[in-house]
Write an enzyme that holds these catalytic residues in place. Structure first.
Site, short mmCIF file in Angstrom:
data_model
loop_
_atom_site.label_atom_id
_atom_site.label_comp_id
_atom_site.label_asym_id
_atom_site.label_seq_id
_atom_site.Cartn_x
_atom_site.Cartn_y
_atom_site.Cartn_z
N ASP A 123 0.90 -1.27 -0.11
CA ASP A 123 0.15 0.14 -0.14
C ASP A 123 0.94 1.22 -0.04
O ASP A 123 2.37 1.31 0.08
CB ASP A 123 -0.86 -0.10 1.21
CG ASP A 123 -1.67 1.17 1.57
OD1 ASP A 123 -2.37 1.61 0.45
OD2 ASP A 123 -1.37 1.88 2.47
N ASP A 164 0.04 5.19 0.92
CA ASP A 164 -0.59 6.08 1.89
C ASP A 164 -0.35 5.60 3.26
O ASP A 164 -1.11 4.49 3.71
CB ASP A 164 -1.97 6.73 1.89
CG ASP A 164 -1.82 7.77 0.40
OD1 ASP A 164 -1.00 8.50 0.50
OD2 ASP A 164 -2.61 7.68 -0.32
P1 TMP Z 1 -3.66 4.20 0.35
O1 TMP Z 1 -4.66 2.99 -0.41
O2 TMP Z 1 -2.55 4.47 -0.41
O3 TMP Z 1 -3.71 3.76 1.74
O4 TMP Z 1 -4.79 5.48 0.15
C1 TMP Z 1 -5.93 5.46 0.53
C2 TMP Z 1 -5.89 6.40 1.91
O5 TMP Z 1 -6.12 7.86 1.54
C3 TMP Z 1 -7.07 6.18 2.85
O6 TMP Z 1 -6.31 5.69 3.92
C4 TMP Z 1 -7.70 7.49 3.14
C5 TMP Z 1 -7.02 8.47 2.52
N1 TMP Z 1 -7.68 9.47 1.79
C6 TMP Z 1 -7.41 10.86 2.56
O7 TMP Z 1 -6.59 11.28 3.10
N2 TMP Z 1 -8.20 11.98 2.07
C7 TMP Z 1 -9.13 11.65 1.04
O8 TMP Z 1 -9.88 12.62 0.51
C8 TMP Z 1 -9.67 10.40 0.58
C9 TMP Z 1 -10.79 10.32 -0.39
C10 TMP Z 1 -8.73 9.34 1.12
MG MG Z 2 -2.92 3.31 3.45
#
Ligand code: TMP
Ligand code: MG
Length: 297
Positions: A49, A51
């Protein structure tokens, strides 16, 4: 012999003895690692993953931005849009991490969150040329030791699939600016669609959110030729939804899952230990994944 075996393994992987490391079955972890080591790097793929897994959750006591939050920059969006995105984050993020709700209960709400945010972004007529500067000024930072992680995988020609519900264009820019966008890196994410003038007009492909990574894995990861014939998987994530990232692997032999537990530790520790083989509690580094890689390869 059993004692000797345990002793050698433990001294080979002292990182697993840190208090921030939780494991349901240490023996299973050790056996999987030995099987992966025996099979060699030619059989390995890493699925991660992005974030809050490759990027940090916090730095110097402050929350680090996700790829979506990097877009909260005056070059790209106005104050009104930023305010609305933050309001949505306040409503939906607690739902995303709520241990009392099932994925099925969360899915429609996640679709709602992503759809609303993407709609807001599209209205802002974001220019592609401005993304790099926004990333530069965002304060985004990958976990300590990320260079070793990316460089080692590249050196061994082990494919690294970054599978993210974030924004692909931003993610790629972060990896590029961190100077680790090596040829073995593949990205599956939500990519922006720009018009001929480089202005955002939509998002490409099916929406990826935190809890539909299984569909993405089957549709987008499974056909990648680089990943076929690599039945040993090291998976890294920070959400229970990330476990489904390996569902596209046709005939997995060995799967080792590592979960970063960044937030709501007490409430979620039990479910994380139940679901991931190794849980890293409030660990902002790649120390354990790097140690696992070193051991396997
Ligand atoms: P990931 O799959 O790379 O972890 O990315 C998804 C993450 O993004 C999830 O944990 C929630 C976050 N997110 C935000 O921080 N702001 C937003 O506006 C959205 C839609 C998701
Ligand atoms: Mg994540």
């Amino acid at each position: 012999l059993a004692i000797w075996y345990q002793w050698t393994t433990r001294t080979e992987l002292p990182e697993l003895s840190k208090v921030s490391v939780l494991m349901r079955q240490r023996n299973k972890v050790e056996n999987t690692l030995r099987a992966m080591q025996h099979a060699g790097p030619g059989t390995l793929q890493v699925i991660s993953d992005f974030d809050m897994t490759l990027s940090r959750f916090a730095h110097h006591g402050k929350r680090a931005p996700t790829t979506h939050n990097i877009l909260d920059h005056r070059l790209l969006i106005d104050e009104d849009c930023a305010c609305n995105m933050r309001k949505l984050l306040k409503i939906y993020y607690p739902i995303e991490i709520d241990p009392s709700l099932t994925s099925e209960q969360k899915i429609p709400l996640m679709v709602e969150w992503w759809t609303k945010v993407h709609h807001l972004l599209i209205q802002q007529k974001i220019q592609r040329d401005m993304l790099a500067q926004a990333v530069q000024e965002s304060g985004v930072i990958l976990r300590e030791g990320y260079e070793v992680f990316f460089d080692r995988l590249a050196e061994l020609q082990v494919p690294l699939l970054i599978f993210s519900a974030g924004v692909g264009d931003i993610l790629e820019e972060v990896v590029r600016q961190s100077q680790v966008f090596h040829p073995n890196v593949h990205v599956i994410s939500n990519y922006m669609d720009f018009d001929a003038n480089g202005v955002l007009r939509g998002f490409k492909g099916p929406l990826i959110h935190t809890f539909n990574k299984r569909e993405g894995a089957l549709l987008l990861a499974a056909p990648l030729p680089e990943l076929r014939e690599r039945p040993n998987v090291l998976l890294l994530g920070d959400s229970l939804g990330d476990l489904a990232m390996a569902d596209g692997v046709a005939r997995p032999h060995n799967l080792l899952t590592v979960g970063f537990l960044n937030d709501q530790v007490e409430e979620r520790a039990e479910s994380y230990v139940e679901a991931f083989d190794i849980v890293l509690v409030k660990d902002e580094s790649m120390e354990v994944p790097n140690a696992l890689l070193k051991f396997i390869t």
